[in-house]
Design a protein around this motif. Structure first.
Motif, PDB file in Angstrom:
ATOM      1  N   ILE A   1      -3.883  -0.067  -1.922  1.00 56.20           N
ATOM      2  CA  ILE A   1      -4.307   1.309  -1.649  1.00 56.20           C
ATOM      3  C   ILE A   1      -3.213   2.287  -2.065  1.00 56.20           C
ATOM      4  CG2 ILE A   1      -5.083   2.934   0.120  1.00 56.20           C
ATOM      5  CD1 ILE A   1      -6.989   0.570  -0.404  1.00 56.20           C
TER       6      ILE A   1
ATOM      7  N   GLU B   1      -2.709   6.576  -2.142  1.00 61.19           N
ATOM      8  CA  GLU B   1      -3.294   7.892  -1.854  1.00 61.19           C
ATOM      9  C   GLU B   1      -2.250   8.984  -1.916  1.00 61.19           C
ATOM     10  OE1 GLU B   1      -6.461   9.886   1.160  1.00 61.19           O
ATOM     11  OE2 GLU B   1      -4.808   8.812   2.087  1.00 61.19           O
TER      12      GLU B   1
ATOM     13  N   LYS C   1      -8.584   2.801   5.829  1.00 59.06           N
ATOM     14  CA  LYS C   1      -8.800   2.322   4.460  1.00 59.06           C
ATOM     15  C   LYS C   1      -8.090   0.983   4.230  1.00 59.06           C
ATOM     16  CE  LYS C   1     -10.195   3.305   0.129  1.00 59.06           C
ATOM     17  NZ  LYS C   1     -11.587   3.609  -0.257  1.00 59.06           N
TER      18      LYS C   1
ATOM     19  N   HIS D   1       0.865  -1.173   0.000  1.00 62.77           N
ATOM     20  CA  HIS D   1       0.000   0.000   0.000  1.00 62.77           C
ATOM     21  C   HIS D   1       0.907   1.229   0.000  1.00 62.77           C
ATOM     22  CE1 HIS D   1      -3.412  -2.587   0.842  1.00 62.77           C
ATOM     23  NE2 HIS D   1      -2.781  -3.079   1.902  1.00 62.77           N
TER      24      HIS D   1
END
Length: 389
Positions: A145, A147, A348, A118
């Motif tokens: 994930i 971000e 998340k 991630h």
């Protein structure tokens, strides 16, 4: 004064690490790897991780083995790595925080995703929109994930700011103006001045577009009305400063004119006084009010939201350091923007619904807008990595 408030944040985070002891870690916490030995790491990832029960400072990498070992000792990481490749190849690591220079974001984020990690990626997301789209494809393919670390958006003050803007009593938004400058100037030789590493004031101070798009809930503006760069003396491809006016269309389909100004070499007032008061901020004028979010970038240090009634001229001020319309009972007043961001990121990763999130679409739209401003200013887009071609 962007450099000053970053320095204050580092000091504040260090102090809080002493005043607020680290909680007991979960039985199987997520393992964090930090890619680079950048100065921002302590405030943006290390101290927030120390205070989160479900994440462990596992490893840190540098291109210099001695530096990596020194950082690991200083911050009590379990392991150090003398190369970035070694860190992302370690199967024990769950999450990688990436703070390498802008021009290397695509390369190392894509490699970390491909390695099954991630990724929390420092802003700006990539060097340009083409890289952003390819990176999103990589994340979707990996199932991990990804971000962009627009930390300010996770703070309760940002959520209260938006709540105020959405209050119908203020009327429609007419215009916005966002500013971010550095006085004293960003030092010569800093990577932010290097074109090949995707440097430039608009890239480094991309917060002004983030403030604006967040306030308007807007995507890519239909038009960049004007954009004027002040090229750096050593390399005219790099914007020392950028001022632009953009035409946004809101979700309710009316037009808003927005001005942004970034400056990595802001002149001193009267040539002798550093503009210490000029913190990253946004002003929003509506039909009935003017709403000013002062120090939107680092509201955990200090901020205010000034709401001026245009009819009476009276101004009231608000501050919000915890709670707010989204976090409610979660969070603590001493938490930084980075700590709130990490809270959402871990939620998340663990499959819980985060309080706030920066979506892939928003990150691509951010880079598309940056590209459009550069085109209008007649400066070249930041170069695309060969790995993204």
């Amino acid at each position: 004064m962007a450099l000053a408030i970053q320095t204050i944040t580092f000091a504040q985070q260090y102090t809080n690490s002493w005043l607020h002891p680290a909680p007991k870690k979960a039985d199987q916490p997520l393992k964090l790897g930090v890619l680079s030995s950048a100065q921002i790491n302590a405030a943006a990832a290390i101290h927030p991780a120390e205070s989160h029960p479900d994440i462990l400072l596992y490893g840190i990498a540098s291109r210099d083995n001695a530096t990596a070992k020194s950082q690991a000792r200083k911050y009590r990481f379990m392991k150090s790595y003398g190369s970035y490749e070694e860190l992302i190849s370690d199967p024990a690591i769950d999450i990688v925080y990436i703070s390498v220079p802008n021009g290397l974001h695509f390369e190392w984020a894509s490699k970390a995703l491909d390695a099954g990690k991630h990724v929390l990626l420092e802003k700006p997301f990539t060097s340009n929109a083409a890289e952003a789209k390819r990176l999103v494809e990589c994340a979707e393919r990996s199932g991990k994930i990804l971000e962009e670390a627009f930390h300010w958006q996770f703070h309760p003050a940002a959520h209260r700011f938006r709540e105020i803007l959405e209050d119908e009593k203020h009327g429609k938004i007419i215009r916005t103006r966002a500013i971010m400058t550095s006085t004293p100037e960003i030092p010569a030789g800093d990577i932010r001045w290097q074109y090949d590493l995707a440097g430039g004031s608009l890239m480094d101070m991309t917060y002004v577009l983030s403030f604006t798009r967040f306030a308007l809930k807007a995507g890519v503006p239909p038009k960049v009305i004007s954009a004027k760069a002040r090229p750096a003396t050593h390399d005219p491809r790099v914007d020392s400063a950028m001022e632009a006016t953009l035409l946004f269309k809101t979700q309710t389909m009316y037009d808003v004119h927005s001005t942004i100004y970034t400056d990595m070499k802001r002149g001193w007032a009267m040539g002798i006084v550093p503009r210490f008061w000029e913190l990253p901020s946004i002003e929003v004028e509506t039909e009935k009010s003017t709403i000013y979010f002062y120090n939107a970038m680092m509201p955990h240090i200090y901020h205010y939201i000034g709401i001026t009634d245009k009819a009476s001229g009276r101004t009231k001020y608000e501050k919000c350091y915890s709670g707010g319309p989204q976090w409610k009972e979660r969070g603590k007043p001493h938490w930084s923007t980075y700590r709130y961001q990490l809270e959402a990121f871990i939620d998340k990763v663990r499959g819980r619904e985060p309080v706030h999130w920066v979506t892939h679409g928003e990150s691509v739209a951010q880079m598309e807008t940056i590209d459009d401003v550069y085109r209008k200013s007649e400066l070249p887009l930041r170069p695309t990595s060969t790995l993204a071609m």
